[in-house]
Design an enzyme around this catalytic site. Structure first.
Site, PDB file in Angstrom:
ATOM      1  N   GLY A 270     -14.334   7.244  -7.840  1.00  0.00           N
ATOM      2  CA  GLY A 270     -13.001   7.695  -8.219  1.00  0.00           C
ATOM      3  C   GLY A 270     -11.925   7.411  -7.189  1.00  0.00           C
ATOM      4  O   GLY A 270     -10.815   7.922  -7.304  1.00  0.00           O
TER       5      GLY A 270
ATOM      6  N   HIS B 282      -9.092  14.502   1.135  1.00  0.00           N
ATOM      7  CA  HIS B 282      -8.478  15.594   0.380  1.00  0.00           C
ATOM      8  C   HIS B 282      -8.851  16.920   1.054  1.00  0.00           C
ATOM      9  O   HIS B 282     -10.021  17.133   1.398  1.00  0.00           O
ATOM     10  CB  HIS B 282      -9.008  15.642  -1.049  1.00  0.00           C
ATOM     11  CG  HIS B 282      -8.716  14.413  -1.872  1.00  0.00           C
ATOM     12  ND1 HIS B 282      -7.774  14.390  -2.876  1.00  0.00           N
ATOM     13  CD2 HIS B 282      -9.250  13.165  -1.835  1.00  0.00           C
ATOM     14  CE1 HIS B 282      -7.753  13.184  -3.429  1.00  0.00           C
ATOM     15  NE2 HIS B 282      -8.636  12.417  -2.829  1.00  0.00           N
TER      16      HIS B 282
ATOM     17  N   HIS C 289      -8.319   8.245   3.040  1.00  0.00           N
ATOM     18  CA  HIS C 289      -7.679   9.560   3.035  1.00  0.00           C
ATOM     19  C   HIS C 289      -8.719  10.625   2.726  1.00  0.00           C
ATOM     20  O   HIS C 289      -9.712  10.369   2.051  1.00  0.00           O
ATOM     21  CB  HIS C 289      -6.539   9.627   2.004  1.00  0.00           C
ATOM     22  CG  HIS C 289      -6.975   9.295   0.611  1.00  0.00           C
ATOM     23  ND1 HIS C 289      -7.126   7.992   0.182  1.00  0.00           N
ATOM     24  CD2 HIS C 289      -7.303  10.077  -0.442  1.00  0.00           C
ATOM     25  CE1 HIS C 289      -7.530   7.992  -1.082  1.00  0.00           C
ATOM     26  NE2 HIS C 289      -7.662   9.258  -1.482  1.00  0.00           N
TER      27      HIS C 289
ATOM     28  N   CYS D 126       0.539   3.465   3.136  1.00  0.00           N
ATOM     29  CA  CYS D 126       1.231   2.862   4.288  1.00  0.00           C
ATOM     30  C   CYS D 126       2.733   3.145   4.197  1.00  0.00           C
ATOM     31  O   CYS D 126       3.380   3.450   5.212  1.00  0.00           O
ATOM     32  CB  CYS D 126       1.000   1.353   4.336  1.00  0.00           C
ATOM     33  SG  CYS D 126      -0.583   0.866   5.064  1.00  0.00           S
TER      34      CYS D 126
ATOM     35  N   ASP E 139      -0.559  16.422  -2.154  1.00  0.00           N
ATOM     36  CA  ASP E 139      -0.944  15.524  -3.241  1.00  0.00           C
ATOM     37  C   ASP E 139       0.066  15.675  -4.383  1.00  0.00           C
ATOM     38  O   ASP E 139       0.452  16.777  -4.749  1.00  0.00           O
ATOM     39  CB  ASP E 139      -2.362  15.862  -3.720  1.00  0.00           C
ATOM     40  CG  ASP E 139      -2.951  14.755  -4.581  1.00  0.00           C
ATOM     41  OD1 ASP E 139      -3.906  14.110  -4.130  1.00  0.00           O
ATOM     42  OD2 ASP E 139      -2.448  14.536  -5.704  1.00  0.00           O
TER      43      ASP E 139
ATOM     44  N   CYS F  44       0.844  -1.200   0.000  1.00  0.00           N
ATOM     45  CA  CYS F  44       0.000   0.000   0.000  1.00  0.00           C
ATOM     46  C   CYS F  44       0.882   1.254   0.000  1.00  0.00           C
ATOM     47  O   CYS F  44       1.714   1.458   0.891  1.00  0.00           O
ATOM     48  CB  CYS F  44      -0.917  -0.006   1.217  1.00  0.00           C
ATOM     49  SG  CYS F  44      -1.814   1.539   1.424  1.00  0.00           S
TER      50      CYS F  44
ATOM     51  N   HIS G 234      -3.764   1.330   8.507  1.00  0.00           N
ATOM     52  CA  HIS G 234      -4.400   1.025   7.217  1.00  0.00           C
ATOM     53  C   HIS G 234      -5.879   0.693   7.398  1.00  0.00           C
ATOM     54  O   HIS G 234      -6.243  -0.255   8.083  1.00  0.00           O
ATOM     55  CB  HIS G 234      -3.705  -0.139   6.500  1.00  0.00           C
ATOM     56  CG  HIS G 234      -4.326  -0.405   5.160  1.00  0.00           C
ATOM     57  ND1 HIS G 234      -3.842   0.150   4.000  1.00  0.00           N
ATOM     58  CD2 HIS G 234      -5.424  -1.108   4.814  1.00  0.00           C
ATOM     59  CE1 HIS G 234      -4.621  -0.214   2.993  1.00  0.00           C
ATOM     60  NE2 HIS G 234      -5.589  -0.981   3.462  1.00  0.00           N
TER      61      HIS G 234
ATOM     62  N   ASN H 235     -13.221  10.339  -1.341  1.00  0.00           N
ATOM     63  CA  ASN H 235     -13.723   9.447  -2.379  1.00  0.00           C
ATOM     64  C   ASN H 235     -13.850   8.054  -1.784  1.00  0.00           C
ATOM     65  O   ASN H 235     -12.903   7.554  -1.170  1.00  0.00           O
ATOM     66  CB  ASN H 235     -12.758   9.416  -3.571  1.00  0.00           C
ATOM     67  CG  ASN H 235     -12.751  10.731  -4.331  1.00  0.00           C
ATOM     68  OD1 ASN H 235     -13.781  11.379  -4.468  1.00  0.00           O
ATOM     69  ND2 ASN H 235     -11.584  11.129  -4.818  1.00  0.00           N
TER      70      ASN H 235
HETATM   71  P1  5GP Z   1      -8.376   9.161  -4.557  1.00  0.00           P
HETATM   72  O1  5GP Z   1      -8.830   9.323  -5.974  1.00  0.00           O
HETATM   73  O2  5GP Z   1      -8.040   7.735  -4.213  1.00  0.00           O
HETATM   74  O3  5GP Z   1      -9.272   9.830  -3.566  1.00  0.00           O
HETATM   75  O4  5GP Z   1      -7.056  10.034  -4.502  1.00  0.00           O
HETATM   76  C1  5GP Z   1      -5.758   9.556  -4.464  1.00  0.00           C
HETATM   77  C2  5GP Z   1      -4.884  10.778  -4.508  1.00  0.00           C
HETATM   78  O5  5GP Z   1      -3.571  10.390  -4.136  1.00  0.00           O
HETATM   79  C3  5GP Z   1      -4.775  11.422  -5.906  1.00  0.00           C
HETATM   80  O6  5GP Z   1      -5.168  12.778  -5.820  1.00  0.00           O
HETATM   81  C4  5GP Z   1      -3.302  11.260  -6.273  1.00  0.00           C
HETATM   82  O7  5GP Z   1      -2.791  12.378  -6.966  1.00  0.00           O
HETATM   83  C5  5GP Z   1      -2.629  11.068  -4.916  1.00  0.00           C
HETATM   84  N1  5GP Z   1      -1.460  10.212  -4.960  1.00  0.00           N
HETATM   85  C6  5GP Z   1      -1.369   8.994  -5.553  1.00  0.00           C
HETATM   86  N2  5GP Z   1      -0.155   8.473  -5.374  1.00  0.00           N
HETATM   87  C7  5GP Z   1       0.560   9.383  -4.652  1.00  0.00           C
HETATM   88  C8  5GP Z   1       1.895   9.398  -4.145  1.00  0.00           C
HETATM   89  O8  5GP Z   1       2.688   8.481  -4.333  1.00  0.00           O
HETATM   90  N3  5GP Z   1       2.267  10.493  -3.439  1.00  0.00           N
HETATM   91  C9  5GP Z   1       1.419  11.534  -3.212  1.00  0.00           C
HETATM   92  N4  5GP Z   1       1.901  12.561  -2.504  1.00  0.00           N
HETATM   93  N5  5GP Z   1       0.150  11.547  -3.668  1.00  0.00           N
HETATM   94  C10 5GP Z   1      -0.277  10.491  -4.385  1.00  0.00           C
HETATM   95 ZN    ZN Z   2      -2.290   1.428   3.595  1.00  0.00          ZN
END
Ligand code: 5GP
Ligand code: ZN
Length: 110
Positions: free
Chosen positions: A91, A100, A98, A6, A29, A3, A45, A85
């Site tokens: 999405g 945003h 998490h 994680c 992000d 993950c 997690h 989300n």
């Molecule tokens: P979700 O669509 O799952 O709510 O959002 C996942 C978010 O995590 C996305 O906005 C994406 O840009 C961000 N993200 C994905 N991988 C990484 C990463 O390795 N590092 C960081 N800082 N953000 C990430």
């Molecule tokens: Zn995790």
């Protein structure tokens, strides 16, 4: 441990962490969709909001209160969005809970 969040919250992968404590970390992000775009991530997690119940809902309260405080610190108190989300159809791409925090439009309409 596969993950990605994680690995970030345990410092095995780099991220721009702006705050952390025993329970959660807040980092930028990697692909921001607002001038300020932070992710508030529990260290434990949990796949998504769907597995939150009365017993572990305290972490969600803490995520919201941390977001509010950080919005104030980042001077975006006048306008910010919190988004969780939940599920692929909405999405969600990272299946580690998490929130945003998006803001920083500085008086402009987003
Ligand atoms: P979700 O669509 O799952 O709510 O959002 C996942 C978010 O995590 C996305 O906005 C994406 O840009 C961000 N993200 C994905 N991988 C990484 C990463 O390795 N590092 C960081 N800082 N953000 C990430
Ligand atoms: Zn995790």
């Amino acid at each position: 441990m596969t993950c990605i969040f994680c690995q970030i919250v345990s410092h095995q992968l780099p991220a721009d962490i702006i705050y952390e404590d025993d329970d959660l970390a807040v980092f930028k992000d990697i692909n921001p969709s607002a001038p300020i775009h932070l992710l508030i991530v529990p260290k434990k997690h949990l796949d998504s909001l769907n597995i939150i119940d009365e017993k572990n809902a305290g972490i969600v309260t803490k995520m919201v209160m941390t977001a509010k405080r950080i919005a104030e610190e980042q001077k975006t108190r006048n306008g910010y969005r919190l988004l969780i989300n939940t599920g692929r159809e909405a999405g969600q791409v990272v299946f580690h809970l998490h929130m945003h925090l998006m803001g920083g439009w500085g008086g402009r309409k987003r």
